[in-house]
Design an enzyme around this catalytic site. Sequence first.
Site, PDB file in Angstrom:
ATOM      1  N   ASP A   1      -6.055   0.960  12.743  1.00  0.00           N
ATOM      2  CA  ASP A   1      -7.300   0.270  12.411  1.00  0.00           C
ATOM      3  C   ASP A   1      -8.167   0.041  13.637  1.00  0.00           C
ATOM      4  O   ASP A   1      -9.374  -0.137  13.526  1.00  0.00           O
ATOM      5  CB  ASP A   1      -6.999  -1.063  11.717  1.00  0.00           C
ATOM      6  CG  ASP A   1      -6.473  -0.784  10.319  1.00  0.00           C
ATOM      7  OD1 ASP A   1      -5.276  -0.467  10.197  1.00  0.00           O
ATOM      8  OD2 ASP A   1      -7.267  -0.821   9.371  1.00  0.00           O
TER       9      ASP A   1
ATOM     10  N   GLN B   1       0.829  -1.217   0.000  1.00  0.00           N
ATOM     11  CA  GLN B   1       0.000   0.000   0.000  1.00  0.00           C
ATOM     12  C   GLN B   1       0.859   1.261   0.000  1.00  0.00           C
ATOM     13  O   GLN B   1       0.439   2.311  -0.488  1.00  0.00           O
ATOM     14  CB  GLN B   1      -0.924   0.027   1.228  1.00  0.00           C
ATOM     15  CG  GLN B   1      -2.039  -0.999   1.199  1.00  0.00           C
ATOM     16  CD  GLN B   1      -1.676  -2.264   1.934  1.00  0.00           C
ATOM     17  OE1 GLN B   1      -0.507  -2.673   1.943  1.00  0.00           O
ATOM     18  NE2 GLN B   1      -2.644  -2.915   2.542  1.00  0.00           N
TER      19      GLN B   1
END
Length: 366
Positions: free
Chosen positions: A244, A203
């Site tokens: 997260d 990513q």
Amino acid sequence: MKVGGSPYRTIWLAEDGWSVEVIDQTRLPHVFAVAPWRTMQDAAEGIHTMIVRGAPLIGVAGAYGLALALKSDASNAALAHAHETLLATRPTAVNLAWALTAVRTEVQRLAVPLRGEAAYRLAAQLADADVECCRSIGAHGARLIADAYEATGKSRPVNVLTHCNAGWLATVDWGTALAPVYVAHDAGIPVHVWVDETRPRNQGASLTAWELLQHGVPHTVIADNVGGHLMQHGQVDLCLVGSDRTTATGDVCNKIGTYLKALAAYDNGVPFYACVPSSTIDWTLSDGLRDIPIEQRDTREVSEISGMTVDGQVATVRLTPQGSPVANYAFDVTPARLMTGIVTERGVATASRAGLTALFPEMAAR
Ligand code: MRU
């Protein structure tokens, strides 16, 4: 943020007023493409396959997934089925559960015919709130970059190291860890970003580099293992990462490898901050290592790699020997003791229950 000069969010309602469009992140950086979602299943598959990803964005995507489900069937059974299906797509980021619960709780109170429209309205509100939240994180975090610039005697750019993609692609707009970078850059503070490639899905190399390039922010992509070396040689002023799921005690769960960067930062006295919207704080948890479910994904993400060949084709090739077992853990937990602080939409907190509670007393009390 802008793509080729045009303003984009990562998710929006299509011109027909009911289907949903998202930037297809599986095709970046080589192809900029928009994917349409017409059903709840499209949304569930899009979240699971990471067409959209990043904790805040999958929360909003989940909310739109519920809206799509309720458009065709707004019964209690359909609502429960959609909630369960969307929730099962990714287990670690708490924003998904948070957004699904928020929408479900509201629409459940309404008569069936009113539910679809209400779900769309709530999803749009969550999207707008996410943008404002990230903008505020950017403003608070930019002060850290400005302070680091002062500390250099304004002699050179501030070097920020980031892991994974916690930029605008991971949210609806602005990003979390990259929002301070964008705010500082736009304010004229010279800033350079070390971008961890972030295996296995890359990513950093694919998404963070792409969005920094689009915005004109100086950056350098590095292999995942380089950060410690740079820190030992004074080439990192601060680390900014996303999260997260953050416990009420300040443990930060983020993309696999974040913990190792935090250890290196701690050893070298480099400030290490997580940039966290309050929707990412799980107030029910106090021990991240024990309590946060860590997603394990398809092992082909490790054993294979995709990229663009010299003749411009996107191709996937195998990396590991056929027959070698492979494991693919997607997240890890950085204990609060390794964090310098947590940048939220209400300011910078110490990574502790006291620090987070002082900023969000009403949420901590619930
Ligand atoms: O697996 P991903 O790409 O969804 O993981 C994303 C991250 O780990 C981000 O750092 C996190 O979601 C914070 S995003 C603002």
